[in-house]
Design an enzyme around this catalytic site. Structure first.
Site, PDB file in Angstrom:
ATOM      1  N   ILE A 154       0.841  -1.196   0.000  1.00  0.00           N
ATOM      2  CA  ILE A 154       0.000   0.000   0.000  1.00  0.00           C
ATOM      3  C   ILE A 154       0.879   1.251   0.000  1.00  0.00           C
ATOM      4  O   ILE A 154       1.659   1.473   0.930  1.00  0.00           O
ATOM      5  CB  ILE A 154      -0.922   0.016   1.245  1.00  0.00           C
ATOM      6  N   GLU A 356      -1.877  -0.230  -9.627  1.00  0.00           N
ATOM      7  CA  GLU A 356      -3.151   0.341 -10.091  1.00  0.00           C
ATOM      8  C   GLU A 356      -3.759  -0.497 -11.214  1.00  0.00           C
ATOM      9  O   GLU A 356      -4.331   0.028 -12.168  1.00  0.00           O
ATOM     10  CB  GLU A 356      -2.940   1.779 -10.588  1.00  0.00           C
TER      11      GLU A 356
END
Lengths: 385, 387
Positions: A154, A356
C-alpha cells in the site's frame, strides 16, 4: 494533436518549476537512502498541490483532470517515487469524491488541504488482480464494524493521514461482498507492518498493515454495504490516468537523459549516424503517442464522457512506453547508463506496469470493450471458419 | 576437485550446478546487497579450476571447449550473475593471451591466472555510443622502443589489486589510429584507479575508472603485433559479447523458471495464474527468446571452437539480446507482480525473491558499450561481404 490552453500551460509551467527546484535535485539522494521524502510535503504545502483534486468548495484547488495530468507528468519527469506519493493520495480522495457524503468529504479532504496525504488500500497478500478474493472482514457491531485483516503493497500506508480501505461485509459472495471505509492514521487496531525494500520507487512509502479488531463507526462506511467493488473500480479508472501521467513524464525524462548523453559524445552541430538518430526518433514517437492518449482521457473526464477503456489504453500505453524507453536508453548509454540516473528510471518504471491494475488487467478491460464494439466480427469469422 | 579437459559436457554441467548450489546460490542475495568483491567465492572458483577454463592444459588450465565454458557461465549466471562477470573478465584475458601472446607471455602469465593467484580484467571497448568523432579516451604514443599510455578507461570491471589488465589504446601519429593491446599490472607507475562507480546491478563485480598518466609499455607487454591490434580488439569485443550473452541467457532461463514456479503457486480467480493464457503467453515468449538466443550462442561457440570467423554471429546475438535481453526480466517480474519488484521478503512471506536482483543484473549484460559498428554495421556488411 491536443494543444494546451494558456491556463493549462501556466499550471504545467508552475509544476515544472517546482519539480526543477525541489524534486530533481534530491531524487537520487532519496532513492539511494530509501528513506521517505518527508521534506517534500513541507515544500508542497503552500501550493496545496496534494489537494489539487479536492473541489474548491472543500478548500482544494479543484483542478481539471487535464491540469492534474500535467502536474503528475511533471512530477513523473522529476521523480516517479515522489510522483507516486501524490498520485496515490489523489487516488484515495477520488474514492471519497465518488462515493462520500458531504460530511465524509469534509473529514477526508481537510488533512489533504492542510498538506497531508491519503492512501488507498485494496491489495491483500492473496488478492492482487483478483480484488474479490480479499479476506479482510468487517463484522457488524452495534455502533458500526470491527475490521480484521491485512493489506500489502500500500502506497503511503505508513505516512498517510487518511485512508480508504476495503473489507468484506459478507463472508461469501464475490463482488457484492466488498465494502469501502474511510479511516484516519490514529485508527485503533491499525498495526503498521514492514516497509518493503523495493526494486524501484524506493523513497515512496510502501507498506503492509494489519487491522486487528479495529472498530469503525458506521459513519466511516463509504456508500452502502456491498458498494466496495463499484467504488474501487471507478476509483481505479481515475487512478490509471494518474499513473499514465507519471509514466509519460518518466519516459520523456529517460529520452532527454539519453539525448543529453549522446550530444555529449559528439562535437556541437555533429549528428550521430542514422542508426542512433532513428532509435531516438522512435522513442519520441512512442512518448508523444502516450502523451496524446493521456490528454485524450483527461478531456473525456473533463467533459463527463465515459473513459474507462480509454484510461486502460492510456495506462497500458504510457507505462509500457516508460519501461521500454528507459530500458532502451540504458542499453544505448552503456556503462554510463548502468551507473547513472537512467538506471533509477528503469527500476522505477517496472512497477508502473503492475500497480493500479496490472497491464494484463488493463488488456482484459480493453479487449472486452473491443469485443463489445465488434461482436459481429467474431461470429462472422466463426461462421466463415 | 578441479575440472579437467577430459570431462564430458554433461559431467561438466552437473559439476557447475553443484558448485553453484553450494557456493553461489546461498550467498548471491547477500553479495548483491553488500556489493563487495567476493573473495571467498573467488577462492573456491580457483580451487575448482574455474579460472583456468580457457587456459590451455600446457599452461596450467583445463582448456575446455568454448561451448562448454559458456555452459558453465550460463549455469553460474542463473545463480549469481556478478560472479559470472568476474569469471568472464578473467577468462577473456586468459583467452586473449592464449590466442595472441608470445610464448614468453604465456609462460610467465597463464599459470598464475589459471590457479587464480593473479586475477585479470579487460578494458578494451570504449563505453557508450562512440567513440564517434571525439578523441580516444586512451592513447598510445610511440617513444623510442616503447609506447606511452595517456588518458583513461572509464568503466573497468574488477579493477582491484593483483590485477592483470588488457588495455586497448589508440595509437597517435598513425593514419587510422590503430589500437594496441597492452598487458599491464595495476600498480604500474602512472596508473591510478579511481573511486568505485555505483552500478544498478552485478554489484559484486566492482567497476571503477583507471587513469593513465604516462604509463610505459615496452614491447614485451604488447599483445600480438601492434599492426594486428585493431583486429584483435574487434575479436575480443565479439568474444566478450558471447560471454555476456551466456550470462543473459543464464539469467533469463533461471528467471523464467522462477516465474513459472510462482505462477503455479499463486492462486487468483480460483486458479493458479499459470493456467491463465495471458501468463502462459508471457512465459512462452521469454522461454522462446532464451531458447533462440541459446541456440544461436551454441552455433557461435562452435565457430569459435572450430577457429573460424564468428564476429557476425556474435554481432547478431548482441543485437538480438539488446532488443530482448532486459525484456525477459521485465516480463518475468510482471508475472510475479508485487513479488517481482520486492527485493527482500517482508515478515510472513516465504517466497524467494531473486527477480528484482536479476532485473538489475540482466540490464548490465546487454549494454551497448561498443562503437556503433558493432553490432549492426557488422551484420549489414556481412550480407554483401560474406566472411
Amino acid at each position: 494533436m491536443r494543444t494546451l490552453n494558456p491556463e493549462e500551460l501556466a499550471i504545467a509551467k508552475t509544476a515544472q518549476a517546482f519539480v526543477a527546484e525541489h524534486i530533481i535535485p534530491r531524487a537520487v539522494e532519496f532513492d539511494q537512502s530509501g528513506q521517505f521524502h518527508a521534506y517534500l510535503l513541507e515544500k508542497a504545502k503552500p501550493s496545496r498541490i496534494f489537494a489539487m483534486a479536492v473541489p474548491q468548495a472543500y478548500g482544494g484547488l479543484g483542478y481539471s483532470a487535464m491540469a492534474q495530468s500535467l502536474v503528475l507528468e511533471a512530477w513523473g519527469y522529476g521523480c516517479a517515487a515522489m510522483g507516486t506519493s501524490l498520485a496515490a493520495s489523489s487516488l484515495s480522495l477520488s474514492a471519497v469524491l465518488i462515493a462520500g457524503t458531504d460530511e465524509q468529504k469534509r473529514r477526508y479532504f481537510a488533512p489533504l488541504v492542510a498538506g497531508g496525504m491519503g492512501a488507498f488500500a485494496l491489495t491483500e497478500p492473496g488478492a492482487g488482480s483478483d480484488v474479490a478474493a480479499g479476506q479482510t472482514i468487517a463484522s457488524k457491531t452495534d455502533s458500526g464494524y470491527l475490521l480484521n485483516g491485512s493489506k500489502c503493497w500500500i502506497t503511503n500506508a505508513s505516512v498517510a493521514d487518511v485512508h480508504v480501505t476495503f473489507a468484506r461485509t459478507r463472508a461469501v459472495g464475490g463482488s457484492k461482498a466488498l465494502s469501502a471505509f474511510i479511516m484516519d492514521r490514529h485508527q485503533p487496531g491499525l498495526i503498521h507492518g514492514d516497509i518493503e525494500h523495493k526494486l524501484g520507487l524506493r523513497s515512496s512509502n510502501t507498506a503492509f498493515y494489519r487491522l486487528k479488531d479495529a472498530p469503525f463507526p458506521a459513519a466511516n462506511l463509504l456508500g452502502r454495504e456491498g458498494d466496495g467493488m463499484r467504488i474501487a473500480l471507478a476509483t481505479l479508472d481515475v487512478g490509471r490516468t494518474g499513473i499514465a501521467a507519471l509514466a509519460v513524464g518518466l519516459a520523456q525524462r529517460a529520452l532527454d537523459e539519453c539525448v543529453k548523453f549522446v550530444q555529449g559524445r559528439y562535437p556541437p552541430h555533429h549528428y550521430p549516424g542514422q542508426s542512433l538518430q532513428f532509435k531516438l526518433a522512435d522513442m519520441q514517437i512512442q512518448i508523444e503517442a502516450a502523451r496524446q492518449a493521456l490528454y485524450h482521457v483527461a478531456d473525456l473526464r473533463d467533459s463527463n464522457q465515459p473513459f474507462g477503456a480509454e484510461a486502460a489504453i492510456s495506462k497500458t500505453l504510457a507505462t509500457d512506453t516508460a519501461m521500454n524507453i528507459s530500458s532502451r536508453a540504458l542499453t544505448l548509454m552503456g556503462s554510463h547508463g548502468y551507473s547513472g540516473e537512467i538506471a533509477k528510471l528503469m527500476r522505477d518504471a517496472k512497477v508502473m506496469q503492475i500497480y493500479e491494475g496490472t497491464n494484463q488487467v488493463q488488456r482484459i478491460v480493453i479487449s472486452r470493450s473491443v469485443l463489445a464494439t465488434h461482436p459481429v466480427c467474431g461470429s462472422t469469422q466463426k461462421e466463415g471458419a | 576437485m578441479s575440472i579437467t579437459a577430459t570431462l564430458d559436457a554433461n559431467e561438466l554441467r552437473s559439476r557447475a550446478k553443484r558448485f553453484a548450489s553450494q557456493h553461489l546460490e546461498p550467498v548471491a542475495a547477500e553479495l548483491d546487497h553488500l556489493g563487495e568483491y567476493p573473495d571467498t567465492v573467488m577462492q573456491a572458483l580457483a580451487e575448482g579450476g574455474y579460472l583456468g577454463m580457457l587456459t590451455p592444459v600446457s599452461h596450467g588450465g583445463s582448456g575446455i571447449d568454448f561451448i562448454d565454458y559458456l555452459d558453465v557461465i550460463q549455469t553460474f549466471s542463473g545463480n549469481c550473475a556478478a560472479v559470472a562477470s568476474l569469471i568472464n573478465q578473467h577468462c577473456l584475458v586468459t583467452s586473449a593471451i592464449a590466442r595472441w601472446g608470445s610464448e614468453e607471455q604465456k609462460q610467465s602469465l597463464l599459470p598464475a591466472l589459471a590457479e587464480g593467484s593473479v586475477i585479470a580484467s579487460c578494458a578494451v571497448g570504449e563505453s557508450g555510443p562512440g567513440p564517434g568523432p571525439l578523441p580516444a579516451a586512451l592513447t598510445a604514443t610511440t617513444q623510442a622502443d616503447e609506447f606511452v599510455l595517456k588518458g583513461c578507461k572509464a568503466f573497468v570491471r574488477n579493477p582491484g589489486a593483483q590485477l592483470l589488465l588488457i588495455c586497448a589504446a589508440r595509437q597517435t601519429g598513425t593514419e587510422h589510429r590503430e589500437q594496441i593491446l597492452a598487458l599491464l599490472e595495476t600498480g604500474s607507475t602512472g596508473m591510478q584507479p579511481g573511486a568505485r562507480v555505483a552500478t544498478m546491478g552485478l554489484t559484486a563485480c566492482p567497476v571503477a575508472p583507471i587513469s593513465f598518466d604516462g604509463v610505459s609499455v615496452n614491447a614485451d607487454a604488447v599483445l600480438g603485433s601492434p599492426a594486428a591490434g585493431q583486429a584483435m580488439a574487434d575479436e575480443l569485443l565479439a568474444l566478450s559479447a558471447l560471454m555476456e550473452a551466456a550470462q543473459t541467457v543464464g539469467i533469463g532461463m533461471a528467471a523464467v523458471a522462477c516465474a513459472a514456479e510462482h505462477a503455479n503457486r499463486r492462486v487468483q480467480f480460483g486458479q493458479p495464474v499459470a493456467d491463465l493464457q495471458a501468463v502462459q503467453s508471457l512465459l512462452a515468449k521469454v522461454r522462446t527468446h532464451c531458447q533462440l538466443a541459446d541456440d544461436s550462442l551454441r552455433q557461435a561457440a562452435r565457430l569459435v571452437d572450430a577457429d573460424v570467423p564468428f564476429t557476425t554471429q556474435a554481432a547478431m546475438l548482441k543485437s538480438f539480446l539488446a532488443e530482448h535481453g532486459a525484456q525477459m526480466l521485465i516480463d518475468c517480474c510482471q508475472i510475479e507482480g508485487g513479488f517481482g519488484v520486492t527485493e527482500s521478503a517482508p515478515k510472513g512471506i516465504r517466497e524467494p525473491l531473486p527477480l528484482a536482483r536479476m532485473f538489475r543484473d540482466i540490464a548490465g549484460t546487454t549494454l551497448l558499450d561498443a562503437p556503433w559498428d558493432f553490432p549492426e554495421g557488422i551484420i549489414a556488411r556481412s550480407i554483401s561481404e560474406p566472411a
